[in-house]
Write an enzyme that holds these catalytic residues in place. Structure first.
Site, mmCIF file in Angstrom:
data_model
loop_
_atom_site.group_PDB
_atom_site.id
_atom_site.type_symbol
_atom_site.label_atom_id
_atom_site.label_comp_id
_atom_site.label_asym_id
_atom_site.label_seq_id
_atom_site.Cartn_x
_atom_site.Cartn_y
_atom_site.Cartn_z
ATOM 1 N N LYS A 67 28.589 -17.249 -19.337
ATOM 2 C CA LYS A 67 30.002 -17.523 -19.044
ATOM 3 C C LYS A 67 30.702 -18.065 -20.290
ATOM 4 C CE LYS A 67 29.020 -17.889 -14.194
ATOM 5 N NZ LYS A 67 28.632 -18.691 -13.044
ATOM 6 N N GLN A 119 28.498 -24.553 -11.241
ATOM 7 C CA GLN A 119 27.392 -23.601 -11.127
ATOM 8 C C GLN A 119 26.532 -23.938 -9.902
ATOM 9 O OE1 GLN A 119 26.940 -20.836 -13.133
ATOM 10 N NE2 GLN A 119 25.369 -20.338 -11.646
ATOM 11 N N ASP A 153 36.228 -19.180 -8.966
ATOM 12 C CA ASP A 153 35.111 -18.537 -8.259
ATOM 13 C C ASP A 153 35.578 -17.932 -6.926
ATOM 14 O OD1 ASP A 153 32.628 -18.290 -9.441
ATOM 15 O OD2 ASP A 153 31.995 -20.340 -8.973
#
Ligand code: NAD
Length: 280
Positions: free
Chosen positions: A52, A96, A119
């Protein structure tokens, strides 16, 4: 012989488009950072977090890394998220997953401002997607829609069968396919006649998390097969939920593992970050 849907190539195209959009925004004085929070040092998470950061660097978006120890208290994590929610320069916040067991994932997801929820997991983002309002879309299902469309495959009117009903893949996938006017069947671990249902699919999306489970008996002639699964086989080689060599001769198009769905997830995360910077 099926067409092999090249996720590496398509994700690269998307990243190049995003790089240009980010440069235009920078020229207008619009910048922003993605904050990536990792709790603990799970090896798979370390790889995802690194990827990322690299994608941000490629596109020209700042990334801020928060590496917290495994024993971080839930309230400390929630406090950090609140601080990042308030920071003007931070346009995206990503925690995460999975988190250590002592931290409630739902609480953490709900603490992220929906304006920075790149997300697409916050209930407000999920609700907006469900009723077709603007908002961030979850990256893996949104990436699959891009893969299909950019391969020139028509979705409207097709029968799409999805295996899996998780909150991050199966369920949002069904909603996005519905939005594209597919006729959608969702199947799961309690579904009784799985091969029969799958054999009716024009588009079969497999997100069951079972290595090399879906063989020839699940595949309709000329179907499009999207394999979301990622596993290591007994020889440490990557494989999907689909037995590729059985499905490929029957299908009209198929995603490989690796190089299919996988690279799309990060590309769509970057797309959400650029969208967030655009929206200010
Ligand atoms: P999950 O374990 O949360 O969900 C699996 C789903 O499959 C469940 O809804 C379950 O009901 C269904 N299922 C399990 N066994 C079944 C069976 N025998 N018959 C029918 N349905 C069955 O998994 P997930 O998070 O949705 O991920 C699925 C797979 O996709 C995993 O392999 C994961 O690693 C992979 N994944 C890949 C990406 C990517 O970027 N490529 C992103 C997310 C997940």
């Amino acid at each position: 012989m099926a067409e092999i849907i090249d996720g590496k190539k398509i994700s690269q195209q998307i990243k190049d488009e995003l790089k240009e959009r980010a440069a235009v925004l920078r020229a207008q004085g619009k910048t922003g950072a993605l904050a990536v929070i990792q709790v603990g040092a799970d090896p798979a998470s370390c790889v995802y977090v690194r990827n990322k950061k690299n994608a941000c660097a490629y596109i020209g978006i700042e990334s801020l890394a928060y590496e917290l120890p495994e024993d971080t208290k839930e309230e400390e994590l929630l406090k950090l998220i609140e601080e990042l929610n308030q920071k003007e320069q931070v346009k995206g916040i990503l925690v995460q997953l999975p988190l250590p067991k002592h931290i409630c994932e739902d609480k953490v997801i709900q603490a992220i401002s929906p304006k920075k929820d790149v997300d697409g997991f916050h209930p407000q983002s999920v609700g907006a997607m469900t009723i077709g309002e603007p908002g961030f879309l979850p990256c893996t299902p949104a990436g699959i829609i891009e893969l299909i469309k950019r391969s020139g495959i028509e979705i409207a009117g097709k029968h799409c069968v999805i295996i899996g009903r998780s909150n991050i893949v199966g369920k949002p996938m069904a909603l996005l396919m519905l939005r594209e006017n597919a006729t959608v069947t969702i199947t799961h671990s309690k579904t009784k006649n799985l091969p029969e249902l799958c054999k009716q699919a024009d588009i079969l999306i497999v997100a069951m998390g079972k290595p090399r489970f879906i063989g020839a008996e699940y595949v309709k002639e000329k179907a499009v097969i999207i394999d979301v699964g990622i596993h290591r086989d007994e020889n440490n080689k990557l494989c999907g939920d689909v037995i590729f060599e059985e499905a490929e001769p029957i299908a009209s198009a198929i995603t490989p593992v690796p190089g299919g769905v996988g690279p799309m997830t990060i590309a769509m995360l970057m797309s959400n970050c650029v969208q967030s910077i655009e929206e200010g």
